[in-house]
Design a protein around this motif. Structure first.
Motif: not given
Length: 179
Positions: A65-83
């Motif tokens: 959940n912490r990683a998900r919150a950080v990724l929400a503010g970064w320009p990262v594609r959804a498939e990269v965030a999922d992996v």
């Protein structure tokens, strides 16, 4: 863990050249005519996060959940965030299962020069062994596929997975291209 900071409209960012223009006027110039419209200074966004957690099952979803919150503010594609989120679960889960006696685990997440890096480290005495993708996995085994899945997904996206072992423990690093 995500931090943003903005400078006042009249502030000069450090390293700005002499005579830089901020809010429409050269530095040191007396205002002439109507007040210029202040230009927005883009926020400075922290591009890394670090956490330490006890190697217990309840830590895994909290770290994800912490990683998900950080990724929400970064320009990262959804498939990269999922992996990456899958990797957080698998790698932290492996620490809980195999290296819990080694003390706290450390998680690091960074975005730099087009690469997203996840590092999961522990003080375990035996570093994990990366699976050989060409080897067949025992179909009757209840485990042993997590690192293989993360490795194959990383390679599919153009990234890599590797293990770093040292005198203070070991870490598994996942590198994924953002673009």
């Amino acid at each position: 863990m995500l931090t943003t900071a903005t400078l006042p409209a009249r502030a000069i960012p450090s390293g700005a050249p002499a005579g830089a223009v901020v809010a429409g006027a050269p530095v040191g110039a007396a205002p002439v005519g109507p007040a210029p419209v202040a230009t927005a200074v883009p926020p400075r966004v922290r591009r890394f996060a670090r956490w330490a957690a006890e190697p217990e099952p309840a830590s895994v979803p909290a770290l994800r959940n912490r990683a998900r919150a950080v990724l929400a503010g970064w320009p990262v594609r959804a498939e990269v965030a999922d992996v990456l989120l899958l990797a957080v679960s698998e790698l932290a889960g492996n620490v809980v299962r195999h290296a819990a006696a080694g003390g706290r685990m450390r998680i690091g997440l960074a975005l730099d020069r087009g690469w997203l890096r996840l590092e999961v480290a522990d003080r375990g005495v035996r570093p994990p062994r990366l699976p050989n993708p060409a080897a067949e996995v025992d179909p009757d085994s209840e485990g042993g596929r997590g690192l293989l899945i993360v490795q194959l997904l990383a390679v599919e996206l153009g990234g890599e997975l590797h293990v770093v072992a040292g005198e203070f423990g070991s870490s598994v690093c996942l590198l994924l291209p953002v673009a």
